[in-house]
Design a protein around this motif. Structure first.
Motif, PDB file in Angstrom:
ATOM      1  N   GLN A   1       0.833  -1.200   0.000  1.00  0.00           N
ATOM      2  CA  GLN A   1       0.000   0.000   0.000  1.00  0.00           C
ATOM      3  C   GLN A   1       0.866   1.247   0.000  1.00  0.00           C
ATOM      4  OE1 GLN A   1      -3.661   0.050   2.383  1.00  0.00           O
ATOM      5  NE2 GLN A   1      -2.906   1.903   3.376  1.00  0.00           N
ATOM      6  N   THR A   2       1.932   1.223   0.794  1.00  0.00           N
ATOM      7  CA  THR A   2       2.853   2.359   0.850  1.00  0.00           C
ATOM      8  C   THR A   2       3.461   2.632  -0.519  1.00  0.00           C
ATOM      9  OG1 THR A   2       3.401   1.990   3.180  1.00  0.00           O
ATOM     10  CG2 THR A   2       5.024   3.187   1.848  1.00  0.00           C
ATOM     11  N   ILE A   3       3.955   1.587  -1.160  1.00  0.00           N
ATOM     12  CA  ILE A   3       4.606   1.740  -2.461  1.00  0.00           C
ATOM     13  C   ILE A   3       3.626   2.212  -3.521  1.00  0.00           C
ATOM     14  CG2 ILE A   3       5.837   0.520  -4.291  1.00  0.00           C
ATOM     15  CD1 ILE A   3       7.335   1.107  -1.521  1.00  0.00           C
TER      16      ILE A   3
ATOM     17  N   LEU B   1      13.093  -2.671   3.605  1.00  0.00           N
ATOM     18  CA  LEU B   1      12.401  -2.959   2.346  1.00  0.00           C
ATOM     19  C   LEU B   1      12.001  -1.660   1.647  1.00  0.00           C
ATOM     20  CD1 LEU B   1      10.060  -5.877   3.511  1.00  0.00           C
ATOM     21  CD2 LEU B   1      12.133  -6.075   2.126  1.00  0.00           C
ATOM     22  N   LYS B   2      11.559  -0.695   2.434  1.00  0.00           N
ATOM     23  CA  LYS B   2      11.143   0.590   1.870  1.00  0.00           C
ATOM     24  C   LYS B   2      12.346   1.411   1.432  1.00  0.00           C
ATOM     25  CE  LYS B   2       7.074   0.323   4.780  1.00  0.00           C
ATOM     26  NZ  LYS B   2       6.434   0.718   6.035  1.00  0.00           N
ATOM     27  N   THR B   3      13.438   1.311   2.186  1.00  0.00           N
ATOM     28  CA  THR B   3      14.663   1.999   1.787  1.00  0.00           C
ATOM     29  C   THR B   3      15.162   1.476   0.446  1.00  0.00           C
ATOM     30  OG1 THR B   3      15.253   2.233   4.125  1.00  0.00           O
ATOM     31  CG2 THR B   3      16.995   2.610   2.528  1.00  0.00           C
ATOM     32  N   ALA B   4      15.036   0.170   0.244  1.00  0.00           N
ATOM     33  CA  ALA B   4      15.453  -0.418  -1.031  1.00  0.00           C
ATOM     34  C   ALA B   4      14.636   0.151  -2.182  1.00  0.00           C
ATOM     35  CB  ALA B   4      15.317  -1.939  -0.972  1.00  0.00           C
TER      36      ALA B   4
ATOM     37  N   MET C   1      10.593   9.838   1.152  1.00  0.00           N
ATOM     38  CA  MET C   1       9.730   8.890   1.845  1.00  0.00           C
ATOM     39  C   MET C   1       9.818   9.092   3.355  1.00  0.00           C
ATOM     40  SD  MET C   1       9.830   4.690   1.942  1.00  0.00           S
ATOM     41  CE  MET C   1       9.219   4.437   0.274  1.00  0.00           C
ATOM     42  N   GLY C   2       8.666   9.206   3.989  1.00  0.00           N
ATOM     43  CA  GLY C   2       8.611   9.274   5.445  1.00  0.00           C
ATOM     44  C   GLY C   2       8.139   7.946   6.002  1.00  0.00           C
ATOM     45  N   VAL C   3       8.882   7.386   6.949  1.00  0.00           N
ATOM     46  CA  VAL C   3       8.504   6.113   7.566  1.00  0.00           C
ATOM     47  C   VAL C   3       8.243   6.336   9.057  1.00  0.00           C
ATOM     48  CG1 VAL C   3       9.763   4.714   5.892  1.00  0.00           C
ATOM     49  CG2 VAL C   3      10.928   5.482   7.973  1.00  0.00           C
ATOM     50  N   PRO C   4       7.393   5.506   9.668  1.00  0.00           N
ATOM     51  CA  PRO C   4       7.044   5.708  11.077  1.00  0.00           C
ATOM     52  C   PRO C   4       7.990   4.988  12.029  1.00  0.00           C
ATOM     53  CG  PRO C   4       5.668   3.989  10.147  1.00  0.00           C
ATOM     54  CD  PRO C   4       6.570   4.455   9.032  1.00  0.00           C
ATOM     55  N   TRP C   5       8.357   5.696  13.082  1.00  0.00           N
ATOM     56  CA  TRP C   5       9.097   5.066  14.178  1.00  0.00           C
ATOM     57  C   TRP C   5       8.151   4.878  15.367  1.00  0.00           C
ATOM     58  CZ3 TRP C   5      14.747   7.409  14.448  1.00  0.00           C
ATOM     59  CH2 TRP C   5      15.504   6.842  13.411  1.00  0.00           C
ATOM     60  N   TYR C   6       6.916   4.574  15.047  1.00  0.00           N
ATOM     61  CA  TYR C   6       5.902   4.308  16.063  1.00  0.00           C
ATOM     62  C   TYR C   6       4.888   3.350  15.466  1.00  0.00           C
ATOM     63  CZ  TYR C   6       2.954   7.383  13.290  1.00  0.00           C
ATOM     64  OH  TYR C   6       2.234   7.923  12.250  1.00  0.00           O
TER      65      TYR C   6
END
Length: 308
Positions: free
Chosen positions: A156-158, A265-268, A176-181
């Motif tokens: 969904q993110t991608i 995975l998202k960083t890739a 890209m912003g990813v959650p640390w929560y």
């Protein structure tokens, strides 16, 4: 005046195209509601921009991050006024503070999926240095089943980034912003297949949304791992970790979050598609104490943001 202002420090943007990690310097963080009485009038936009520039200069800041998150209908007067606000802010900051950076926060998808934020995304991206895509809080379900799920499911993110790129926004304009929560859900029932059903919120517009859970930081999740019933589990479909525990009342909970595995995975993807970089919300979600376990957890979370 409209909106609130604060300071954002040390948000990491790993700029893939430069093949190095860059920790951003201090910028002004401006958030809050924007009423149509304010934003649609050029003179009031100008006054707001001047106020933010004065703050940035007085506190030796290097730019501004605009976080509106207000409902805007497509092709409305606010739709065009918001784009004008971003353009005018960028022009003014670049002129008055040479080398400054103006960024704008956007939803995980441009499809008006998050509280009807139907912005002029291409116009906004063209008008600022880059947009920070808030790829989290994606768990707004409209279906009849209220089931706990990932905060930021991989596919969904991608799909959100693919949509932004298809509409003509350059990958070099996307961070890209990813959650640390994550979110802690109280289960009405928890099946052997790890399906956590939770109660509907009748007062909410989306009764099966993330609002049914409460937000919890990564450091708290890691501290509670040893007391969980399950340890950290992995959902293959959503490509996200979760864990389960029972509270003092004997009620089951399921906690969904992101960890180094899901973030990597998202960083890739960021590197593969040539996005401008990756960042997180927010740095204080990690444990910076001197314990060896905390230090290792914090280290690997930061390293997960680095493109391999």
């Amino acid at each position: 005046m409209f909106g609130k202002a604060g300071i954002v420090l040390g948000v990491a943007f790993y700029l893939v195209r430069e093949e190095r990690a860059h920790i951003s310097s201090m910028v002004l963080f401006s958030e809050g509601n924007v009423s149509e009485k304010e934003i649609v009038f050029p003179a009031r936009r100008a006054a707001w921009i001047k106020q933010k520039i004065d703050i940035a200069k007085n506190q030796h800041m290097d730019g501004i991050n605009i976080d509106i998150e207000q409902r805007v209908k497509r092709k409305s007067s606010e739709y065009y006024a918001l784009t004008a606000l971003v353009k005018e802010t960028t022009e003014a900051f670049h002129k008055d503070i040479p080398g400054s950076q103006v960024t704008f926060d956007v939803s995980w998808s441009p499809e008006c999926t998050n509280h009807d934020r139907c912005y002029n995304y291409t116009g906004i991206a063209d008008s600022c240095d880059f947009v920070f895509v808030m790829s989290y809080d994606e768990g707004n379900q409209v279906g009849s089943k209220c089931i706990a799920r990932a905060n930021a499911p991989y596919n969904q993110t991608i799909s959100g980034y693919d949509s932004y790129i298809r509409m003509g926004i350059s990958p070099k304009k996307l961070v890209m912003g990813v959650p640390w929560y994550g979110y802690d859900y109280t289960c009405l029932s928890l099946s052997k297949a790890h399906v956590c059903s939770f109660a509907k919120l009748l007062s909410q517009r989306l009764p099966c949304s993330k609002a049914s859970g409460h937000q919890v930081s990564y450091k708290i999740i890691m501290n509670s791992e040893t007391n969980s019933l399950s340890g950290i589990l992995w959902d293959k479909e959503q490509k996200a970790p979760y864990l389960e525990y029972k509270d003092t009342n004997g009620t089951f909970h399921q906690v969904w979050f992101d960890d180094p595995r899901s973030i990597s995975l998202k960083t890739a993807y960021v590197k593969e598609r040539g996005l401008r970089g990756i960042g997180m919300w927010h740095a204080n979600c990690l444990d910076y104490s001197r314990g060896s376990a905390a230090q290792e957890q914090t280290k690997v979370m930061w390293e997960a943001l680095k493109p391999k």
